[in-house]
Design a protein around this motif. Structure first.
Motif, short mmCIF file in Angstrom:
data_model
loop_
_atom_site.label_atom_id
_atom_site.label_comp_id
_atom_site.label_asym_id
_atom_site.label_seq_id
_atom_site.Cartn_x
_atom_site.Cartn_y
_atom_site.Cartn_z
N VAL A 57 3.03 9.76 2.96
CA VAL A 57 1.67 9.24 2.97
C VAL A 57 1.18 9.02 4.40
O VAL A 57 1.93 8.59 5.26
N GLN A 147 -3.19 13.19 -3.20
CA GLN A 147 -4.08 12.06 -3.54
C GLN A 147 -5.19 12.52 -4.48
O GLN A 147 -5.73 11.73 -5.24
N ARG A 151 -8.08 11.36 -8.13
CA ARG A 151 -9.53 11.29 -7.91
C ARG A 151 -10.32 11.60 -9.19
O ARG A 151 -9.98 12.52 -9.92
N GLY A 182 0.09 13.20 0.88
CA GLY A 182 -1.34 12.96 0.77
C GLY A 182 -1.78 11.70 1.47
O GLY A 182 -0.98 10.99 2.10
N ASP A 185 -4.30 6.90 -0.72
CA ASP A 185 -4.61 6.72 -2.16
C ASP A 185 -3.47 7.18 -3.05
O ASP A 185 -3.35 6.74 -4.20
N LEU A 186 -2.66 8.09 -2.53
CA LEU A 186 -1.54 8.62 -3.30
C LEU A 186 -0.58 7.49 -3.72
O LEU A 186 0.06 7.57 -4.76
#
Ligand SMILES: Nc1ncnc2c1ncn2[C@@H]1O[C@H](COP(=O)(O)OP(=O)(O)OP(=O)(O)O)[C@@H](O)[C@H]1O
Ligand SMILES: [Mg+2]
Length: 320
Positions: A57, A147, A151, A182, A185-186
């Motif tokens: 990340v 990520q 979405r 990613g 948000d991952l």
């Protein structure tokens, strides 16, 4: 003259291809080696244990994609990685958009070299993915930009993503270790399910710190200078310069390295090997990247810390 131009081009190429080993890269490689050893041991014993994976990340420009590319390049001899051959122990792809399970499954099948005809539903596609992963003996599947899997999804869809990812690692048919990379948000997807997070070793590429990272950043410039055989001016060897550079790079390690390489390239292309890298080269690179006026150029402006460099990149379209 031509020889010198050739040498300059080669030097720039060399700088571009230089990978700077960082603590987060070392962590990634250590986890990768332990996963691979476990896998080899299981295969030798004929056991099909559930696989584990890694989640990398970091913000945009931190260096996630490059780190995994370097990992595979450096460990080529340990893996069969020829995608044209029958067996390919490592496969990587970018998560497509929209990142529905069906789309991701279809993209994975295509990456595995399987001619996919688009009429199946998500679960059936993933069954085929697993068959292909076994046929190709794939131990690691890398999904970049992971990520995006979270979405615009409902909770239910997100849970089905998590279940699918788990089922790739946890099945008695052919478990494959996932490497997910990613933006931050991952973490949300991975942490949504304790069973998934337990199976993934976390590696975070942190942001640079304006005080703590002064010495490493100045060291990086000298490392490149040595490789380029180019001298540096005192204007790029002091604390405030390191802070200007970090700020210009949005405090992301990868962007810092990228801007530095571009500054060396600029110096070499304009002045050859007699060049002495100075802050002016960095200011020019920043201008090329952003078209920012001097007052908004962190290598020129006095009060550089107030400049929103991310905004400038967005304005330039580079961050879209
Ligand atoms: N360890 C490193 N040494 C040298 N250059 C690096 C290193 N890590 C990253 N870079 C450079 O930084 C830039 C950005 O790296 P990369 O594309 O891997 O970032 P990313 O985290 O994948 O970003 P994004 O989320 O936008 O895809 C690239 O130009 C890359 O060459
Ligand atoms: Mg990337």
């Amino acid at each position: 003259m031509t020889t010198t131009n050739d040498e300059i081009r080669k030097t720039i190429q060399y700088l571009r291809s230089t990978y700077l080993v960082t603590p987060s890269y070392q962590k990634l490689e250590t986890h990768f080696h332990s996963l691979l050893e476990q896998r080899r041991a299981d295969m030798a014993d004929g056991i099909m244990n559930n696989a584990r994976g890694i989640v990398v990340v970091g913000q945009s420009g931190s260096g996630k994609t490059t780190a995994i590319r370097e990992l595979i390049r450096k460990n080529k001899s340990l893996l069969k990685t020829d995608t044209m051959q029958d067996h390919c122990e490592f496969f990587g792809l970018q998560v497509p958009s929209p990142a529905t399970m069906k789309f991701v499954g279809a993209a994975t099948l295509r990456a595995l070299g399987y001619p996919y005809s688009g009429d199946k539903q998500g679960p059936a596609i993933w069954d085929q993915v697993k068959v292909q992963l076994k046929l190709r003996q794939t131990c690691f599947l890398h999904l970049d930009e992971a990520q995006d899997l979270a979405r615009y999804q409902t909770d239910k869809e997100r849970q089905s993503v998590v279940n699918t990812l788990k089922s790739v690692m946890e099945n008695s048919y052919w478990p494959t270790g996932l490497i997910l990379s990613g933006m931050p948000d991952l973490k949300k997807i991975v942490n949504q399910d304790p069973q998934l997070s337990r199976r993934l070793y976390p590696v975070e590429i942190g942001r640079l710190h304006a005080i703590r990272d002064v010495t490493p950043v100045l060291g990086t410039i000298q490392q490149y200078a040595k490789r380029a055989k180019v001298e540096t001016q005192s204007s790029v060897r002091n604390e405030v310069f390191a802070q200007r550079l970090m700020h210009a790079a949005g405090y992301e390690f990868g962007l810092m390295a990228e801007i530095t390489v571009q500054a060396f390239a600029k110096a070499l292309l304009s002045e050859g090997f007699d060049a002495k890298l100075g802050i002016r080269h960095f200011a020019d690179v920043y201008y090329d990247r952003s078209s920012a006026i001097d007052a908004l150029n962190p290598f020129i402006a006095e009060d550089f810390a107030r400049i929103d460099t991310r905004k400038i990149f967005e304005f330039d379209g580079a961050d879209k």
